[in-house]
Design an enzyme around this catalytic site. Structure first.
Site, PDB file in Angstrom:
ATOM      1  N   LEU A 157       0.817  -1.211   0.000  1.00  0.00           N
ATOM      2  CA  LEU A 157       0.000   0.000   0.000  1.00  0.00           C
ATOM      3  C   LEU A 157       0.854   1.265   0.000  1.00  0.00           C
ATOM      4  O   LEU A 157       1.937   1.313   0.579  1.00  0.00           O
ATOM      5  CB  LEU A 157      -0.930   0.013   1.211  1.00  0.00           C
ATOM      6  CG  LEU A 157      -1.909  -1.159   1.365  1.00  0.00           C
ATOM      7  CD1 LEU A 157      -2.943  -0.842   2.438  1.00  0.00           C
ATOM      8  CD2 LEU A 157      -2.596  -1.498   0.052  1.00  0.00           C
ATOM      9  N   HIS A 158       0.335   2.300  -0.664  1.00  0.00           N
ATOM     10  CA  HIS A 158       0.988   3.605  -0.713  1.00  0.00           C
ATOM     11  C   HIS A 158      -0.088   4.675  -0.589  1.00  0.00           C
ATOM     12  O   HIS A 158      -1.268   4.372  -0.299  1.00  0.00           O
ATOM     13  CB  HIS A 158       1.798   3.764  -2.006  1.00  0.00           C
ATOM     14  CG  HIS A 158       1.047   3.407  -3.255  1.00  0.00           C
ATOM     15  ND1 HIS A 158      -0.078   4.077  -3.675  1.00  0.00           N
ATOM     16  CD2 HIS A 158       1.262   2.425  -4.180  1.00  0.00           C
ATOM     17  CE1 HIS A 158      -0.520   3.566  -4.799  1.00  0.00           C
ATOM     18  NE2 HIS A 158       0.265   2.540  -5.127  1.00  0.00           N
TER      19      HIS A 158
ATOM     20  N   HIS B  94      -3.415   4.187  -2.353  1.00  0.00           N
ATOM     21  CA  HIS B  94      -4.352   3.301  -1.648  1.00  0.00           C
ATOM     22  C   HIS B  94      -4.961   4.014  -0.434  1.00  0.00           C
ATOM     23  O   HIS B  94      -6.159   3.856  -0.143  1.00  0.00           O
ATOM     24  CB  HIS B  94      -3.630   2.036  -1.170  1.00  0.00           C
ATOM     25  CG  HIS B  94      -3.087   1.188  -2.271  1.00  0.00           C
ATOM     26  ND1 HIS B  94      -1.745   1.060  -2.526  1.00  0.00           N
ATOM     27  CD2 HIS B  94      -3.718   0.416  -3.197  1.00  0.00           C
ATOM     28  CE1 HIS B  94      -1.560   0.239  -3.541  1.00  0.00           C
ATOM     29  NE2 HIS B  94      -2.732  -0.163  -3.975  1.00  0.00           N
TER      30      HIS B  94
ATOM     31  N   LYS C  53      -6.369   5.258 -12.018  1.00  0.00           N
ATOM     32  CA  LYS C  53      -5.100   5.001 -12.709  1.00  0.00           C
ATOM     33  C   LYS C  53      -5.210   3.739 -13.558  1.00  0.00           C
ATOM     34  O   LYS C  53      -4.660   3.666 -14.648  1.00  0.00           O
ATOM     35  CB  LYS C  53      -3.939   4.870 -11.722  1.00  0.00           C
ATOM     36  CG  LYS C  53      -2.580   4.709 -12.427  1.00  0.00           C
ATOM     37  CD  LYS C  53      -1.446   4.629 -11.434  1.00  0.00           C
ATOM     38  CE  LYS C  53      -1.305   3.238 -10.863  1.00  0.00           C
ATOM     39  NZ  LYS C  53      -0.778   2.255 -11.865  1.00  0.00           N
TER      40      LYS C  53
ATOM     41  N   GLN D  89      -9.213  -1.369 -16.185  1.00  0.00           N
ATOM     42  CA  GLN D  89      -9.710  -2.254 -15.132  1.00  0.00           C
ATOM     43  C   GLN D  89     -11.011  -1.722 -14.551  1.00  0.00           C
ATOM     44  O   GLN D  89     -11.984  -2.477 -14.389  1.00  0.00           O
ATOM     45  CB  GLN D  89      -8.654  -2.374 -14.033  1.00  0.00           C
ATOM     46  CG  GLN D  89      -9.145  -3.072 -12.767  1.00  0.00           C
ATOM     47  CD  GLN D  89      -8.056  -3.175 -11.718  1.00  0.00           C
ATOM     48  OE1 GLN D  89      -7.168  -3.995 -11.814  1.00  0.00           O
ATOM     49  NE2 GLN D  89      -8.122  -2.323 -10.701  1.00  0.00           N
TER      50      GLN D  89
ATOM     51  N   LEU E 186       1.370   7.309  -8.609  1.00  0.00           N
ATOM     52  CA  LEU E 186       1.769   6.380  -7.562  1.00  0.00           C
ATOM     53  C   LEU E 186       1.467   4.945  -7.980  1.00  0.00           C
ATOM     54  O   LEU E 186       0.389   4.643  -8.491  1.00  0.00           O
ATOM     55  CB  LEU E 186       1.028   6.699  -6.263  1.00  0.00           C
ATOM     56  CG  LEU E 186       1.524   7.921  -5.483  1.00  0.00           C
ATOM     57  CD1 LEU E 186       0.627   8.192  -4.289  1.00  0.00           C
ATOM     58  CD2 LEU E 186       2.957   7.716  -5.020  1.00  0.00           C
TER      59      LEU E 186
ATOM     60  N   SER F 167       2.751   0.636  -6.874  1.00  0.00           N
ATOM     61  CA  SER F 167       3.594  -0.252  -6.084  1.00  0.00           C
ATOM     62  C   SER F 167       4.870  -0.614  -6.838  1.00  0.00           C
ATOM     63  O   SER F 167       5.884  -0.953  -6.217  1.00  0.00           O
ATOM     64  CB  SER F 167       2.823  -1.528  -5.732  1.00  0.00           C
ATOM     65  OG  SER F 167       1.655  -1.218  -5.000  1.00  0.00           O
TER      66      SER F 167
END
Length: 333
Positions: free
Chosen positions: A30-31, A34, A150, A154, A185, A187
């Protein structure tokens, strides 16, 4: 608030629910992006509701040669970030919990949209993504589920699945979170060396260049709508030196064909320059698409569109996108 770690669906189903349950699905690592999703979920659920964050690295989403084993797994840090952002529970099931009979024989098909762009570059990816999202929606039983914009393709496919298959859940898209330098951002950003990160900035810079070209064209169209193309008006404008500006504006307004092409061209110039850097940017695709089906838009297109890019820098593959609107749909022609 103390965030509870849950490992099984039975533990999750045993929780007493009073308000709405909002779910944020992640693959961990997570960042701040998230965290923004979780904070938004907290706002939607309210004080009486419940926010559940799922952490599951889905093997079905990784193709041959992709980074399943390399994908970061940082559950302790994830729980801390989730807790600080306002999550009530982290649901981190094992592969056996999600796929108790092994890989599922029956899966969700992403259809034609799932074969374009990301689907073309990563065959089967979206089938695996939709299958696990469907399973996690059933396992977590949310009222609302949140996903980042982002991953625009999806998000579009999840919305389509929920609509086509009558899932009783609201889907909310949350805008992309960026670093101060513009990099979206992700992962996977942690894999970038300092030199690779400098090259990777070309993704967002290309999108911003396309956006700026789009804004300039839309401003010229707005100018054209304000300046009637009459002979008398042209003579009046000529007296104050504005006839050329009026003519230019009308030319742009009439030449709606070419506007998407110009946006693509502005973005590609940045990407072409980045291909000559060290290390170079290896472009996968640059596309300007209709978000309803992710097909390329024509030059006479009006409405919502997505400018999307994917590229590799070193061994790291990154994606990014920006939404754009072509034509002032509420304006008179």
């Amino acid at each position: 608030m103390t965030t509870t770690l849950l490992r099984t669906a039975d533990e999750l189903h045993a929780r007493v629910r009073e308000g709405r349950r909002a779910v944020v699905m992640t693959m961990g690592a997570l960042h701040e992006g998230h965290a923004t999703l979780i904070r938004t979920a907290r706002e939607i659920a309210g004080a009486e509701g419940e926010v559940v964050v799922t952490v599951f690295v889905n093997p079905l989403q990784f193709g041959q040669g992709e980074d399943l084993d390399r994908y970061p797994r940082t559950l302790d840090a994830d729980i801390k970030i989730a807790e600080e952002a306002g999550a009530d529970a982290v649901f981190a099931p094992s592969v056996d919990e999600v796929y108790p009979g092994g890989e599922p024989q029956v899966r969700i098909s992403a259809g034609p949209m799932g074969e374009r762009l990301e689907g073309s570059s990563r065959p089967g990816h979206f089938d695996g993504m939709l299958t696990v999202v469907a399973k996690l929606l059933h396992l977590t039983r949310p009222d609302v589920a949140l996903y980042g914009q982002k991953d625009a393709q999806q998000l579009a496919l999840i919305r389509r699945m929920v609509r086509d298959l009558n899932f009783g859940v609201e889907i909310v898209g949350v805008p992309t979170v960026r670093e101060d330098d513009g990099l979206a951002l992700s992962s996977r950003n942690r894999y970038l060396s300092p030199q690779e990160r400098r090259t990777a900035l070309a993704l967002s810079q290309a999108l911003f260049a396309g956006r700026d070209r789009h804004a300039a064209q839309e401003a010229l169209r707005a100018r054209a709508r304000e300046v009637p193309a009459t002979h008398a008006r042209a003579e009046a404008l000529s007296a104050i030196g504005e006839s050329r500006a009026a003519a230019d504006a009308h030319a742009v307004a009439k030449a709606i064909p070419g506007a998407p092409s110009a946006v693509r061209a502005a973005a590609r110039l940045v990407l072409d320059d980045a291909a000559r850097l060290s290390p170079p940017l290896q472009l996968d695709y640059l596309a300007l698409v209709d978000p309803s089906d992710f097909t390329e838009v024509d030059d006479d297109f009006t409405g919502e569109a997505v400018l999307a890019v994917a590229a590799r820098v070193g061994t790291t593959r990154l994606i990014d996108n920006l939404p754009l609107t072509f034509g002032n749909l509420g304006a008179a022609s």
